[in-house]
Write a protein that holds these residues in place. Sequence first.
Motif, PDB file in Angstrom:
ATOM      1  N   ALA A 232       0.822  -1.221   0.000  1.00 61.21           N
ATOM      2  CA  ALA A 232       0.000   0.000   0.000  1.00 61.21           C
ATOM      3  C   ALA A 232       0.850   1.264   0.000  1.00 61.21           C
ATOM      4  O   ALA A 232       0.370   2.339  -0.375  1.00 61.21           O
ATOM      5  CB  ALA A 232      -0.923   0.006   1.212  1.00 61.21           C
ATOM      6  N   ASN A 233       2.115   1.155   0.412  1.00 60.00           N
ATOM      7  CA  ASN A 233       2.984   2.325   0.503  1.00 60.00           C
ATOM      8  C   ASN A 233       4.000   2.426  -0.628  1.00 60.00           C
ATOM      9  O   ASN A 233       4.891   3.279  -0.580  1.00 60.00           O
ATOM     10  CB  ASN A 233       3.708   2.338   1.859  1.00 60.00           C
ATOM     11  CG  ASN A 233       2.773   2.716   2.993  1.00 60.00           C
ATOM     12  OD1 ASN A 233       1.797   3.433   2.774  1.00 60.00           O
ATOM     13  ND2 ASN A 233       3.046   2.225   4.188  1.00 60.00           N
ATOM     14  N   MET A 234       3.883   1.569  -1.643  1.00 57.75           N
ATOM     15  CA  MET A 234       4.699   1.685  -2.853  1.00 57.75           C
ATOM     16  C   MET A 234       3.785   2.136  -3.982  1.00 57.75           C
ATOM     17  O   MET A 234       2.825   1.441  -4.323  1.00 57.75           O
ATOM     18  CB  MET A 234       5.354   0.350  -3.209  1.00 57.75           C
ATOM     19  CG  MET A 234       6.514  -0.044  -2.322  1.00 57.75           C
ATOM     20  SD  MET A 234       7.878   1.161  -2.322  1.00 57.75           S
ATOM     21  CE  MET A 234       8.403   1.148  -4.039  1.00 57.75           C
ATOM     22  N   ILE A 235       4.064   3.309  -4.560  1.00 57.57           N
ATOM     23  CA  ILE A 235       3.190   3.900  -5.565  1.00 57.57           C
ATOM     24  C   ILE A 235       3.899   3.935  -6.918  1.00 57.57           C
ATOM     25  O   ILE A 235       5.044   4.391  -7.018  1.00 57.57           O
ATOM     26  CB  ILE A 235       2.783   5.336  -5.173  1.00 57.57           C
ATOM     27  CG1 ILE A 235       2.265   5.378  -3.711  1.00 57.57           C
ATOM     28  CG2 ILE A 235       1.744   5.881  -6.142  1.00 57.57           C
ATOM     29  CD1 ILE A 235       1.023   4.565  -3.478  1.00 57.57           C
ATOM     30  N   ALA A 236       3.202   3.448  -7.954  1.00 56.49           N
ATOM     31  CA  ALA A 236       3.720   3.513  -9.319  1.00 56.49           C
ATOM     32  C   ALA A 236       3.426   4.898  -9.882  1.00 56.49           C
ATOM     33  O   ALA A 236       2.267   5.298  -9.997  1.00 56.49           O
ATOM     34  CB  ALA A 236       3.077   2.434 -10.184  1.00 56.49           C
ATOM     35  N   THR A 237       4.469   5.652 -10.218  1.00 57.20           N
ATOM     36  CA  THR A 237       4.314   7.025 -10.704  1.00 57.20           C
ATOM     37  C   THR A 237       5.057   7.191 -12.027  1.00 57.20           C
ATOM     38  O   THR A 237       5.732   6.284 -12.507  1.00 57.20           O
ATOM     39  CB  THR A 237       4.883   8.029  -9.681  1.00 57.20           C
ATOM     40  OG1 THR A 237       6.321   7.975  -9.733  1.00 57.20           O
ATOM     41  CG2 THR A 237       4.415   7.714  -8.267  1.00 57.20           C
ATOM     42  N   SER A 238       4.981   8.387 -12.583  1.00 63.93           N
ATOM     43  CA  SER A 238       5.665   8.675 -13.846  1.00 63.93           C
ATOM     44  C   SER A 238       7.180   8.627 -13.693  1.00 63.93           C
ATOM     45  O   SER A 238       7.903   8.486 -14.674  1.00 63.93           O
ATOM     46  CB  SER A 238       5.233  10.047 -14.368  1.00 63.93           C
ATOM     47  OG  SER A 238       5.527  11.055 -13.423  1.00 63.93           O
ATOM     48  N   ARG A 239       7.686   8.749 -12.464  1.00 67.38           N
ATOM     49  CA  ARG A 239       9.137   8.690 -12.257  1.00 67.38           C
ATOM     50  C   ARG A 239       9.590   7.332 -11.729  1.00 67.38           C
ATOM     51  O   ARG A 239      10.752   7.142 -11.387  1.00 67.38           O
ATOM     52  CB  ARG A 239       9.585   9.806 -11.322  1.00 67.38           C
ATOM     53  CG  ARG A 239       9.219   9.637  -9.849  1.00 67.38           C
ATOM     54  CD  ARG A 239       9.801  10.796  -9.058  1.00 67.38           C
ATOM     55  NE  ARG A 239       9.744  10.631  -7.622  1.00 67.38           N
ATOM     56  CZ  ARG A 239       9.205  11.507  -6.788  1.00 67.38           C
ATOM     57  NH1 ARG A 239       8.635  12.607  -7.278  1.00 67.38           N
ATOM     58  NH2 ARG A 239       9.224  11.310  -5.482  1.00 67.38           N
ATOM     59  N   GLY A 240       8.662   6.392 -11.654  1.00 68.72           N
ATOM     60  CA  GLY A 240       8.995   5.065 -11.143  1.00 68.72           C
ATOM     61  C   GLY A 240       8.267   4.783  -9.844  1.00 68.72           C
ATOM     62  O   GLY A 240       7.307   5.475  -9.490  1.00 68.72           O
ATOM     63  N   TRP A 241       8.719   3.765  -9.134  1.00 70.35           N
ATOM     64  CA  TRP A 241       8.109   3.406  -7.847  1.00 70.35           C
ATOM     65  C   TRP A 241       8.578   4.367  -6.769  1.00 70.35           C
ATOM     66  O   TRP A 241       9.773   4.662  -6.660  1.00 70.35           O
ATOM     67  CB  TRP A 241       8.485   1.981  -7.462  1.00 70.35           C
ATOM     68  CG  TRP A 241       7.865   0.942  -8.344  1.00 70.35           C
ATOM     69  CD1 TRP A 241       8.449   0.304  -9.391  1.00 70.35           C
ATOM     70  CD2 TRP A 241       6.530   0.437  -8.260  1.00 70.35           C
ATOM     71  NE1 TRP A 241       7.556  -0.576  -9.980  1.00 70.35           N
ATOM     72  CE2 TRP A 241       6.368  -0.508  -9.296  1.00 70.35           C
ATOM     73  CE3 TRP A 241       5.447   0.699  -7.413  1.00 70.35           C
ATOM     74  CZ2 TRP A 241       5.181  -1.203  -9.508  1.00 70.35           C
ATOM     75  CZ3 TRP A 241       4.265   0.009  -7.621  1.00 70.35           C
ATOM     76  CH2 TRP A 241       4.142  -0.920  -8.651  1.00 70.35           C
ATOM     77  N   VAL A 242       7.626   4.843  -5.956  1.00 70.71           N
ATOM     78  CA  VAL A 242       7.942   5.790  -4.884  1.00 70.71           C
ATOM     79  C   VAL A 242       7.408   5.240  -3.566  1.00 70.71           C
ATOM     80  O   VAL A 242       6.232   4.856  -3.466  1.00 70.71           O
ATOM     81  CB  VAL A 242       7.332   7.183  -5.159  1.00 70.71           C
ATOM     82  CG1 VAL A 242       7.629   8.139  -4.001  1.00 70.71           C
ATOM     83  CG2 VAL A 242       7.876   7.750  -6.460  1.00 70.71           C
ATOM     84  N   LEU A 243       8.269   5.210  -2.564  1.00 69.47           N
ATOM     85  CA  LEU A 243       7.895   4.767  -1.221  1.00 69.47           C
ATOM     86  C   LEU A 243       7.341   5.959  -0.453  1.00 69.47           C
ATOM     87  O   LEU A 243       8.005   6.984  -0.325  1.00 69.47           O
ATOM     88  CB  LEU A 243       9.116   4.188  -0.507  1.00 69.47           C
ATOM     89  CG  LEU A 243       8.944   3.658   0.917  1.00 69.47           C
ATOM     90  CD1 LEU A 243       7.919   2.530   0.962  1.00 69.47           C
ATOM     91  CD2 LEU A 243      10.280   3.173   1.471  1.00 69.47           C
ATOM     92  N   VAL A 244       6.111   5.827   0.039  1.00 63.49           N
ATOM     93  CA  VAL A 244       5.453   6.926   0.749  1.00 63.49           C
ATOM     94  C   VAL A 244       5.242   6.562   2.218  1.00 63.49           C
ATOM     95  O   VAL A 244       5.690   5.523   2.685  1.00 63.49           O
ATOM     96  CB  VAL A 244       4.105   7.286   0.085  1.00 63.49           C
ATOM     97  CG1 VAL A 244       4.319   7.703  -1.362  1.00 63.49           C
ATOM     98  CG2 VAL A 244       3.130   6.109   0.149  1.00 63.49           C
TER      99      VAL A 244
END
Length: 271
Positions: A141-153
């Motif tokens: 739930a805390n790994m987000i697929a974004t335009s810059r890649g995977w982001v840990l939130v």
Amino acid sequence: MAALAHPEPKPGDIVGHHLLIKELGRGGMGIVFSARPSQAYSTEPLALKWFRPDRVSAETVRAIGNRLTQIHHPALVQTIEVDQHGKYLVMEQITGEALGSLLKRCGRLARNEFEILTRQLCDGLTALHKARLLHRDVRPANMIATSRGWVLVDLGIPYSSLSASDKAANLAQRGPRSYMAPEVLKGQSSLIASDIYSASITLYHALVGRRPNRDRFGNHLGRPKFEKGLSFSLLDVFYQGASAHPKNRFSTVVELKLSILNCSIQHPNRS
């Protein structure tokens, strides 16, 4: 009716110099809002995380927040501002699909996407650990697929800052699907090894398509077992990363990353 000791902010309120637009989520320590500067027009989305002062001290918010603002890594959500009174943090607002949602929709990641996830999750955690900070809640739930890649939130305040009752409520809310290490579930302090455990389970889930069940002691992967589609060497990596005992795990996230990437993903043919 008695007034609330610590009234919660709500959309439409101004907190510091930020206008709260809508609530994005809430947890045991506070509430996250979409926000924008109240005195200037800005199209860049921001996230403001307000902390309940009866659960997290202002000193903790300031101390951790100031260290987070010094970390700049594409695989980590960026902390932009720390309230001088220790009430909130302002971060970039990350938009995209969470790994957990993607796995529910697609089952599991293809090999090349899994390798990208492995690199970016581990590199982000390494940047945190170099700053002498822990994440404490690595999960899909805390790994987000974004335009810059995977982001840990969901970076921020140490889980250890919660009271014992708040810890229990937080864990009960997550229930058996928790990705936390056994020592954390027992109320012990988090370690780098605890983040490594959670990262190992998260990556296993991404590759296999399911999170392994816990045994009666609260450990994942407690018993060796053949897993279709995994090489024996890769399965051994996950066993080590998710060992029940912190001292038996990899000593750094870099070791976990290299061990995974150096393995064959598919199980070899057997005669």
